[in-house]
Write a protein that holds these residues in place. Sequence first.
Motif, PDB file in Angstrom:
ATOM      1  N   UNK A 167      -6.548  41.336 -54.312  1.00  0.00           N
ATOM      2  CA  UNK A 167      -6.918  40.193 -53.465  1.00  0.00           C
ATOM      3  C   UNK A 167      -8.261  39.584 -53.858  1.00  0.00           C
ATOM      4  N   UNK A 168      -9.255  40.411 -54.137  1.00  0.00           N
ATOM      5  CA  UNK A 168     -10.553  39.884 -54.556  1.00  0.00           C
ATOM      6  C   UNK A 168     -10.451  39.239 -55.943  1.00  0.00           C
ATOM      7  N   UNK A 169      -9.762  39.911 -56.837  1.00  0.00           N
ATOM      8  CA  UNK A 169      -9.574  39.398 -58.192  1.00  0.00           C
ATOM      9  C   UNK A 169      -8.824  38.073 -58.163  1.00  0.00           C
ATOM     10  N   UNK A 221       1.605  43.121 -52.617  1.00  0.00           N
ATOM     11  CA  UNK A 221       2.670  43.705 -51.803  1.00  0.00           C
ATOM     12  C   UNK A 221       3.590  42.629 -51.252  1.00  0.00           C
ATOM     13  N   UNK A 222       3.007  41.500 -50.833  1.00  0.00           N
ATOM     14  CA  UNK A 222       3.827  40.412 -50.301  1.00  0.00           C
ATOM     15  C   UNK A 222       4.694  39.780 -51.387  1.00  0.00           C
ATOM     16  N   UNK A 257     -11.214  46.845 -53.879  1.00  0.00           N
ATOM     17  CA  UNK A 257     -10.073  45.938 -53.948  1.00  0.00           C
ATOM     18  C   UNK A 257      -9.000  46.307 -52.916  1.00  0.00           C
ATOM     19  N   UNK A 258      -8.266  45.302 -52.466  1.00  0.00           N
ATOM     20  CA  UNK A 258      -7.060  45.494 -51.662  1.00  0.00           C
ATOM     21  C   UNK A 258      -5.918  44.773 -52.361  1.00  0.00           C
TER      22      UNK A 258
END
Length: 343
Positions: free
Chosen positions: A112-114, A96-97, A90-91
């Motif tokens: 991001x993937x989730x 964060x944004x 995951x990332x």
Amino acid sequence: MSDSPSPSAWHLPRFPSITVLSGGVGGARFLQGLLRLLERTGAHSQVTVIANTADDIWLHGLKVCPDLDTVMYTLGGGIDTERGWGRTDETWHAKEELAAYGVEPTWFGLGDRDLATHLVRTEMLDAGYPLSAVTSALCKRWQPGVTLLPMSDDRVETHVVIDDPEEPSGQRAVHFQEYWVRLHAEVPARAVVPVGLDAATPGPGVLAAVTEADLVLLPPSNPVVSVGTILGVPGVRDALRATRAPVVGLSPVVAGRHVRGMAEQMLAAIGVEVSAAAVAEHYGARNAGGVIDGWLVDTADADEVAQVQAAGIDCRAVPLMMTDHDATAAMAQAAFELAGDRR
């Protein structure tokens, strides 16, 4: 090395149709062991999982279903095995944004993937598809090897009442996810309130999965906010009492402590002692209006077997620590054997 039996030693009574009432991490890990057992013994059982949806939450306009996704990702090979939830590799760029924009809540992170799963789910819900149909569509990608059913298509969300001296009543209710993720379950839970549960209807296939099963299993998931909310859907308890299948549960409490999660806090909130025997009594014997026929406790709680049996529930003490898939498969085998003795 595992102390569980070698695969060649495994054997089990035949249960063509198995239904499991599951929460998230604990239920998913138990299901891994169950599927390992079925594979190694060559059994061709159909497994249906009725998953808790009262942990669900809307975040940033997206419908998030933690328990459904944990089961789907775990059995489909996409789970982050270290955390036990969320996607592997995951990332967190979107999180964060969002934080950079000052968007709340910042305490719950969507990887991001989730995030892609929640986007697809929300788009389908907005298009008019019920959660059960959405879940089936998502599972086409993951191929979890089970039929995964939400306990209800209706919106149900568990809230936890905590102390708050700034409120006129001295208390306030927070969403279960806030209690668990932001507060880390470190403050006393005064009450558990599953909002919408009384008005919910069982999801498509849920009642049939119980009444037509050959075996029903309650894995070591939280008895209050996981299995407990599934049992709270109108009609589910009646189906469990009516099914011809034996109903066997596995204790989430070992030596007076929960193995994972917050069973201790939730049991305390509803006035149930934190012990393997007390959880069995909380579920209750089917022959006395409860929902289980058999109960497995850990060998550390062998001295509680007599108390459970006195409540009208068959009970055995076996190792219940899910240290690896084989150890978990041995737990599933013990549940099969206990159920087989009742037929």
